[in-house]
Design a protein around this motif. Structure first.
Motif, PDB file in Angstrom:
ATOM      1  N   ALA A 120       0.855  -1.178   0.000  1.00  0.00           N
ATOM      2  CA  ALA A 120       0.000   0.000   0.000  1.00  0.00           C
ATOM      3  C   ALA A 120       0.891   1.227   0.000  1.00  0.00           C
ATOM      4  N   LYS A 121       0.541   2.198  -0.851  1.00  0.00           N
ATOM      5  CA  LYS A 121       1.369   3.396  -0.968  1.00  0.00           C
ATOM      6  C   LYS A 121       0.501   4.554  -1.450  1.00  0.00           C
ATOM      7  N   PHE A 122       0.493   5.650  -0.696  1.00  0.00           N
ATOM      8  CA  PHE A 122      -0.221   6.876  -1.065  1.00  0.00           C
ATOM      9  C   PHE A 122      -1.694   6.637  -1.411  1.00  0.00           C
ATOM     10  N   GLY A 123      -2.365   5.786  -0.650  1.00  0.00           N
ATOM     11  CA  GLY A 123      -3.791   5.547  -0.858  1.00  0.00           C
ATOM     12  C   GLY A 123      -4.105   4.522  -1.943  1.00  0.00           C
ATOM     13  N   TYR A 124      -3.089   3.961  -2.564  1.00  0.00           N
ATOM     14  CA  TYR A 124      -3.281   2.927  -3.581  1.00  0.00           C
ATOM     15  C   TYR A 124      -2.762   1.600  -3.044  1.00  0.00           C
ATOM     16  N   GLN A 125      -3.392   0.528  -3.474  1.00  0.00           N
ATOM     17  CA  GLN A 125      -2.910  -0.808  -3.142  1.00  0.00           C
ATOM     18  C   GLN A 125      -2.449  -1.475  -4.428  1.00  0.00           C
ATOM     19  N   TYR A 126      -1.291  -2.087  -4.349  1.00  0.00           N
ATOM     20  CA  TYR A 126      -0.700  -2.761  -5.504  1.00  0.00           C
ATOM     21  C   TYR A 126      -0.680  -4.253  -5.208  1.00  0.00           C
ATOM     22  N   TRP A 127      -1.422  -5.002  -6.005  1.00  0.00           N
ATOM     23  CA  TRP A 127      -1.536  -6.443  -5.835  1.00  0.00           C
ATOM     24  C   TRP A 127      -0.819  -7.130  -6.992  1.00  0.00           C
ATOM     25  N   GLY A 128       0.195  -7.893  -6.708  1.00  0.00           N
ATOM     26  CA  GLY A 128       0.842  -8.732  -7.722  1.00  0.00           C
ATOM     27  C   GLY A 128       0.142 -10.073  -7.712  1.00  0.00           C
ATOM     28  N   VAL A 129      -0.518 -10.426  -8.808  1.00  0.00           N
ATOM     29  CA  VAL A 129      -1.345 -11.645  -8.832  1.00  0.00           C
ATOM     30  C   VAL A 129      -1.024 -12.528 -10.031  1.00  0.00           C
TER      31      VAL A 129
END
Length: 185
Positions: A120-129
């Motif tokens: 999670a960074k600056f209100g965004y979530q990054y999902w590696g899927v």
């Protein structure tokens, strides 16, 4: 000056009808688009080189209440509804296959089979899927709105571009993947 009938002032109105295997058939044409032959509300046979199909209930009843419409155009605006298919299974096999071609493109929703990373960074979530269509990075905002458990137990994840991803069975995921997603369910 001759008086005009009020109906002459407006374009002819399309009447949406129930589409069944008895009054409609669908085919994929050479360009990969779906065409339809049907009997309209006036009892006249019509052929349309291209129709577009929408699910009225894409999540809860994806194969029921399918809206068949003319395509949108700059000249005519939003495409008019031609009819409604009550159940996809009620159509003949060739029509079902053609309809699914259109629906699978319009409602492309890869299945997530593994969650490799999360940050999670600056209100965004990054999902590696890992999905049924390969590896992807999904960017999500407001996870408590854009990640939700459906009535049938599936999980729907919507990214910032409006793409939908599905987890069919959370219990079938590996332990690390479940750890990443369970906090939002």
């Amino acid at each position: 000056m001759e008086e005009k009938n009020i109906e002459q002032l407006f374009e002819p109105k399309r009447v949406s009808i129930e589409l069944t295997k008895d009054n409609a058939s669908f085919k994929v044409n050479e360009g990969g688009l779906v065409s339809m032959d049907f009997v309209n509300h006036k009892g006249e046979q019509e052929h349309l080189d291209r129709v577009v199909i929408f699910r009225s209930f894409p999540i809860t009843n994806p194969d029921e209440f399918l809206s068949v419409r003319e395509p949108d155009s700059k000249m005519a605006g939003r495409g008019k509804e031609l009819g409604m298919i009550r159940r996809l299974d009620d159509m003949d096999e060739e029509s079902r296959k053609a309809i699914l071609v259109e629906l699978n493109v319009r409602y492309f929703s890869p299945e997530i089979t593994k969650i490799k990373s999360f940050k999670a960074k600056f209100g965004y979530q990054y999902w590696g899927v890992v999905t049924s269509s390969g590896e992807a990075e999904i960017v999500v905002t407001n996870p408590f709105v854009n990640i939700r458990m459906l009535e049938d137990g599936r999980v729907l994840m919507k990214d910032i571009e409006g793409n939908n991803f599905v987890i069919s069975k959370v219990g079938a995921l590996d332990a690390q993947s479940r750890k990443y997603i369970e906090i939002y369910l």
